[in-house]
Design an enzyme around this catalytic site. Structure first.
Site, PDB file in Angstrom:
ATOM      1  NE  ARG A  88       6.317  -0.393  10.244  1.00 62.22           N
ATOM      2  CZ  ARG A  88       5.149  -0.370   9.614  1.00 62.22           C
ATOM      3  NH1 ARG A  88       5.076   0.125   8.396  1.00 62.22           N
ATOM      4  NH2 ARG A  88       4.073  -0.831  10.195  1.00 62.22           N
ATOM      5  NE  ARG A 111       7.942  -2.817   6.091  1.00 60.94           N
ATOM      6  CZ  ARG A 111       6.608  -2.668   6.051  1.00 60.94           C
ATOM      7  NH1 ARG A 111       6.016  -2.280   4.930  1.00 60.94           N
ATOM      8  NH2 ARG A 111       5.871  -2.907   7.098  1.00 60.94           N
ATOM      9  CE  LYS A 122      -2.217  -0.969   3.878  1.00 62.22           C
ATOM     10  NZ  LYS A 122      -1.638  -2.262   4.298  1.00 62.22           N
ATOM     11  NE  ARG A 142       2.345  -4.690  11.304  1.00 64.54           N
ATOM     12  CZ  ARG A 142       3.459  -4.619  10.580  1.00 64.54           C
ATOM     13  NH1 ARG A 142       4.565  -5.220  10.978  1.00 64.54           N
ATOM     14  NH2 ARG A 142       3.477  -3.944   9.457  1.00 64.54           N
ATOM     15  NE  ARG A 183      -4.212  -1.115  10.118  1.00 69.17           N
ATOM     16  CZ  ARG A 183      -3.154  -0.571   9.534  1.00 69.17           C
ATOM     17  NH1 ARG A 183      -3.217   0.625   9.007  1.00 69.17           N
ATOM     18  NH2 ARG A 183      -2.022  -1.245   9.450  1.00 69.17           N
TER      19      ARG A 183
END
Ligand code: AMP
Length: 193
Positions: free
Chosen positions: A139, A127, A14, A150, A88
């Site tokens: 992160r 990532r 996204k 998540r 969300r």
């Protein structure tokens, strides 16, 4: 002006696609994840409240994210909004519809980036590794444990939005497994139809 929502689980691409739409179409990316990370990094009250929830991988409250989005909708609307990681929950989706109406704006498409879970785990672990290799830090929520939470939050709380926007006639599915450019072209097909 076109306003779109990008839907899809963590790691679906996204943010990457939103970035390209900003570059190429002058759209405005509204990422609640980015806004919350900024709040956390600058140590605001909201930042302090959300830090643990985010690191764990759970959703922060509807009230907080709706408040963040409400502020941004007052500003410049130039090339149209890309809602990235918002809404969300169904409550957020209802609130967004009302906020857009108040602004005399319409939501045009909810674009679902369709991927599978194995790819997501690989992408997110990749990532995190890339960030560290580049001398930065990953992160706080890009680890296997948070990712599990998540993903569960996505399937339990966010995936019902696929049906919600389908019922509104706004849903467009896009194959999120292709290259960045292939996905970009599919999205362009939706926007330029
Ligand atoms: P993201 O960058 O979109 O993956 O978001 C990172 C984290 O921020 C999520 O795991 C949630 O903890 C929080 N977050 C971002 N957007 C929302 C939202 N719309 N509703 C609730 N929590 C959110």
């Amino acid at each position: 002006m076109t306003n779109i929502i990008l839907l899809g689980p963590p790691g679906a691409g996204k943010g990457t696609q939103a970035g390209m739409l900003v570059e190429e179409r002058g759209m405005i990316q509204l990422s609640t994840g980015d806004m919350l990370r900024e709040a956390k990094d600058s140590g605001t009250e909201i930042g302090k409240i959300v830090a643990d929830v985010m690191a764990r991988g759970d959703l922060v409250t509807d009230e907080i994210v709706i408040g963040l989005i409400r502020e941004k909708l007052q500003g410049d609307k130039k090339g149209g909004f890309i809602f990235d990681g918002f809404p969300r929950t169904l409550a957020q989706a209802d609130a967004l519809g009302e906020l857009m109406e108040e602004q005399d704006e319409t939501l045009d498409h909810a674009i679902e980036l369709q991927v599978n879970d194995e790819i997501l785990v690989d992408r997110i672990v990749g990532r995190a590794a890339e960030a560290v290799a580049a001398g930065g830090t990953a992160r706080a929520d890009d680890n296997a444990e948070s990712l599990k939470i998540r993903l569960m939050a996505y399937y339990k709380q966010t995936s019902p939005l696929v049906g919600y926007y389908h019922a509104k006639g706004m849903l467009q599915g896009v194959d999120g497994l292709g290259t960045m450019d292939a996905v970009k072209n599919e999205i362009a097909g939706v926007l330029d139809a």
